[in-house]
Design an enzyme around this catalytic site. Structure first.
Site, mmCIF file in Angstrom:
data_model
loop_
_atom_site.group_PDB
_atom_site.id
_atom_site.type_symbol
_atom_site.label_atom_id
_atom_site.label_comp_id
_atom_site.label_asym_id
_atom_site.label_seq_id
_atom_site.Cartn_x
_atom_site.Cartn_y
_atom_site.Cartn_z
ATOM 1 N N CYS A 1 2.410 -5.067 0.336
ATOM 2 C CA CYS A 1 1.989 -3.711 0.001
ATOM 3 C C CYS A 1 1.974 -3.531 -1.526
ATOM 4 C CB CYS A 1 2.931 -2.695 0.656
ATOM 5 S SG CYS A 1 4.538 -2.642 -0.127
ATOM 6 N N CYS B 1 5.137 -4.447 -3.475
ATOM 7 C CA CYS B 1 5.374 -5.890 -3.619
ATOM 8 C C CYS B 1 4.538 -6.441 -4.770
ATOM 9 C CB CYS B 1 4.999 -6.635 -2.339
ATOM 10 S SG CYS B 1 5.796 -5.998 -0.869
#
Lengths: 134, 77
Positions: B10, B13
């Site tokens: 996502c 990250c």
């Protein structure tokens, strides 16, 4: 990304989940609160084992709640030993005696409401038939 | 040095990956940066909140998007 784990940690709840009736009650109260969205249940054993991933994950929480069944207070002490500040609840202080406690839906709901300040009850009336109605 | 970014991919990250890459560059380290997106592998580390950062197999942060300077501080230890 259906399994994304990047949401805010929020409130984490750690029941002692001990072998007695009050240990079972602590566990089931935590599961009830998690189901109702009051907190996220977490693994006390992982903290006791000093698993770095679990310690670091717990550090990202806004608040940690310990629920202990008896005055030995294993959950509270385990978390404090790992260096965490904890909001601690003990079922003994709520009148539950080890070996003399009946664990049923009524008791679970009563304790969950004491810990959450009545929010579990509110959710039940709002979402009857939903997860909290179970 | 092996740096692992644990997360399913996502935006958070990706931000942590960028911080780690910038930190490695500024510190002029020889480091391999690996993205771990397999949820089973992530939970094997005991990580319950992502993104997480592991250095040489040890989780040093979880559930936070660290800044470049925070990663530099960790890598300098």
């Amino acid at each position: 990304m259906g399994n994304c784990m990047c949401q805010e940690a929020g409130v984490l709840i750690f029941p002692c989940s001990g072998g007695s009736d009050v240990g079972e009650l602590s566990d089931r109260v935590a599961r009830k609160m998690a189901k109702c969205g009051q907190a996220r249940m977490f693994c006390l054993a992982g903290i006791g084992a000093h698993i770095p991933g679990m310690i670091e994950s717990a550090k990202s929480a806004n608040k940690l709640i310990a629920i202990d069944g008896c005055p030995v207070s294993c959950s509270k002490k385990t978390l404090e030993h790992a260096g965490f500040k904890v909001m601690a609840f003990n079922l003994k202080d709520m009148g539950f005696e080890k070996g003399k406690t009946k664990v049923d839906e009524h008791t679970i709901e009563k304790v969950a409401n004491k810990i959450s300040g009545g929010k579990v009850e509110e959710n039940i009336s709002r979402n009857s038939g939903g997860c909290c109605g179970n | 040095m092996k740096i692992e970014i644990l997360g399913v991919g996502c935006p958070k990250c990706k931000m942590l990956t960028a911080s780690a890459e910038a930190a490695v560059k500024e510190l002029n380290l020889q480091a391999e940066i690996v993205k771990v997106t397999d949820i089973d592998k992530i939970t094997e580390y005991g990580v319950m909140m992502t993104p997480a950062l592991a250095v040489n197999g040890m989780v040093v942060s979880a559930g936070k998007v660290l800044s470049k300077d925070e990663v530099k501080k960790i890598l300098s230890k």
